[in-house]
Scaffold this motif. Structure first.
Motif, PDB file in Angstrom:
ATOM      1  N   TYR A  33       0.843  -1.198   0.000  1.00 44.82           N
ATOM      2  CA  TYR A  33       0.000   0.000   0.000  1.00 44.82           C
ATOM      3  C   TYR A  33       0.864   1.228   0.000  1.00 44.82           C
ATOM      4  N   PRO A  34       0.367   2.358  -0.526  1.00 43.97           N
ATOM      5  CA  PRO A  34      -0.976   2.611  -1.031  1.00 43.97           C
ATOM      6  C   PRO A  34      -1.189   1.934  -2.389  1.00 43.97           C
ATOM      7  N   THR A  36      -4.394   1.722  -5.704  1.00 44.38           N
ATOM      8  CA  THR A  36      -5.677   2.217  -6.205  1.00 44.38           C
ATOM      9  C   THR A  36      -6.641   1.046  -6.371  1.00 44.38           C
ATOM     10  N   GLN A  69      -7.834   5.655  -3.817  1.00 50.35           N
ATOM     11  CA  GLN A  69      -6.579   5.110  -3.320  1.00 50.35           C
ATOM     12  C   GLN A  69      -6.781   4.640  -1.882  1.00 50.35           C
TER      13      GLN A  69
END
Length: 102
Positions: A33-34, A36, A69
């Motif tokens: 992460y991050p 989408t 996101q």
């Protein structure tokens, strides 16, 4: 007569059905992460989740949110529960985020 009311009250306040992420839970927890929603759809879109008596695909639950996101797996969980129509304002314990709170 009061027992009839008690039965009626318990029916009105039944817990929401459980949502089971299955193998997707581990994949989301281990994902970097991050990320989408579009990336999750590309990689895990065909994965299924069980919600009560229905089965839903991740791609259909995140449809229309491709630009969203997510910073961690809990945000993905919240988005999935929201798409299923469950309001879940409480944070899930780190060890058990596949079930809705009762």
């Amino acid at each position: 007569m009061s027992s009839d009311n008690a039965d009626h009250d318990s029916e009105a306040h039944e817990p929401a059905p459980a949502v089971t992420f299955g193998p997707l839970k581990r994949a989301l927890r281990e994902h970097r992460y991050p990320v989408t929603a579009a990336e999750l759809i590309e990689q895990y879109g065909a994965a299924t989740l069980e919600a009560g008596t229905t089965t839903e695909r991740l791609d259909s639950l995140l449809e229309g949110r491709e630009e969203t996101q997510f910073r961690d797996p809990a945000e993905v969980r919240e988005a999935v529960l929201d798409a299923l129509g469950y309001a879940d304002d409480s944070p899930a314990p780190a060890d058990e985020w596949t079930r809705l709170p009762r």
